[in-house]
Design an enzyme around this catalytic site. Sequence first.
Site, PDB file in Angstrom:
ATOM      1  N   LYS A 198      -5.501  -9.269  -6.983  1.00 50.18           N
ATOM      2  CA  LYS A 198      -6.832  -9.401  -6.030  1.00 50.18           C
ATOM      3  C   LYS A 198      -7.754  -8.616  -6.577  1.00 50.18           C
ATOM      4  O   LYS A 198      -7.514  -7.554  -6.891  1.00 50.18           O
ATOM      5  CB  LYS A 198      -6.225  -9.270  -4.681  1.00 50.18           C
TER       6      LYS A 198
ATOM      7  N   LYS B 210     -11.460  -3.190  -4.125  1.00 51.60           N
ATOM      8  CA  LYS B 210     -12.187  -1.753  -4.152  1.00 51.60           C
ATOM      9  C   LYS B 210     -11.663  -0.545  -4.932  1.00 51.60           C
ATOM     10  O   LYS B 210     -12.010   0.242  -5.375  1.00 51.60           O
ATOM     11  CB  LYS B 210     -12.517  -1.224  -2.857  1.00 51.60           C
TER      12      LYS B 210
ATOM     13  N   LYS C 124       0.644  -1.176   0.025  1.00 54.07           N
ATOM     14  CA  LYS C 124      -0.070  -0.114   0.062  1.00 54.07           C
ATOM     15  C   LYS C 124       0.791   1.219   0.130  1.00 54.07           C
ATOM     16  O   LYS C 124       0.377   2.236  -0.509  1.00 54.07           O
ATOM     17  CB  LYS C 124      -0.883  -0.024   1.353  1.00 54.07           C
TER      18      LYS C 124
END
Length: 334
Positions: A198, A201, A114
């Site tokens: 993956k 969102k 991230k």
Amino acid sequence: MSNKMTAFSGVQPTGNLHLGNYLGALKHFVSLQKKMECIYCIVDLHAITTFQKPEALKSNILETTAGFIASGLDHEKSIIFNQSSVSGHAELAWILNCVSRVGWLNRMTQFKDKAGSDKEKASVGLYIYPNLMAADILLYKATHVPVGADQKQHIELSRDIALKFNNDFNAKNFFPLPEPLIPKKISRIMSLRDGLKKMSKSEESDYSRINLKDEADEIVKKIKKAKTDSKPIPSDEKELMKRPEALNLLTIYSDLTNKSINDVLKDMAGKDFSHLKTNLSEMLVEKICPIGKEIKKMLGDSIFLKEILKKGREKANIRAEENLKKIRDIVGLI
Ligand code: AMP
Ligand code: TRP
């Protein structure tokens, strides 16, 4: 130590809930309700570790609540609330920041993903996020944590923190060591555009995911466009493992139909992907559209959703304060 089983899990209110959230987490949250006491949290404090527009965050908290209920969670039976409304999460997170080790956090792969290439610019919150997650779980002395495979490392860290707390403060078995409950068949749903990434969102292309709120025609279009390879569907699971996009679509289909991958392969071997895609779209429309409809209906009634969160917060807060009182005492805070 009390041996009562309690499940805790959290979902970030950062955008549309999607098929990965449903098959990897929500569906299992629902079935666990029959087995133990369940606490399900909309983790807004986790969400702000990366910047969220305030108005969008408020509406996403309500939308995630609606997603929980529409997926089948029972707000009378389970405790459903948003994290920031119970201040014990932040308080215990601070205490656990002092138990957890820098070396442990440095190993967290989600932070590396991230934070990207410029780690100096990531928020401190993003770095210590796993300690807050441990606090969420341990605040209620949860014994079971239903999550997708991406969260396994964080649960292992929560166990390490619990064990170190128990040892450091000579409080044997005070925190139970939480067990991750990771669905075997479907621990990770992949993007419809890239079988190695993956479903998420935050992925830019909406074609990469099926949102729970998608209309039937959107679902059909997305599945039609989903990436596949040029060979027909294999007959053998070993070969399927080498073909990520095919594996993803067939895994989703096998989960939705409650059939084993082997049985699905028996039916579909040798056929081309359009056959699978037609059947898969039908199943998705049947299972996902009613949930989406229910979410949209509830979004029109924010009073109802806020009332659910308020009742949940009251119940969670009682549990949290009871444990925090003991924790403060163990640590030596007066
Ligand atoms: P998040 O949306 O990241 O807050 O995740 C909420 C829950 O959904 C967590 O238990 C995740 O592990 C699970 N989850 C998120 N994305 C996926 C995915 N693509 N496949 C399976 N589970 C997922
Ligand atoms: N980190 C989890 C995710 O991104 C969400 C989460 C926060 C969570 N606190 C938790 C999951 C506690 C399980 C238990 O998906």
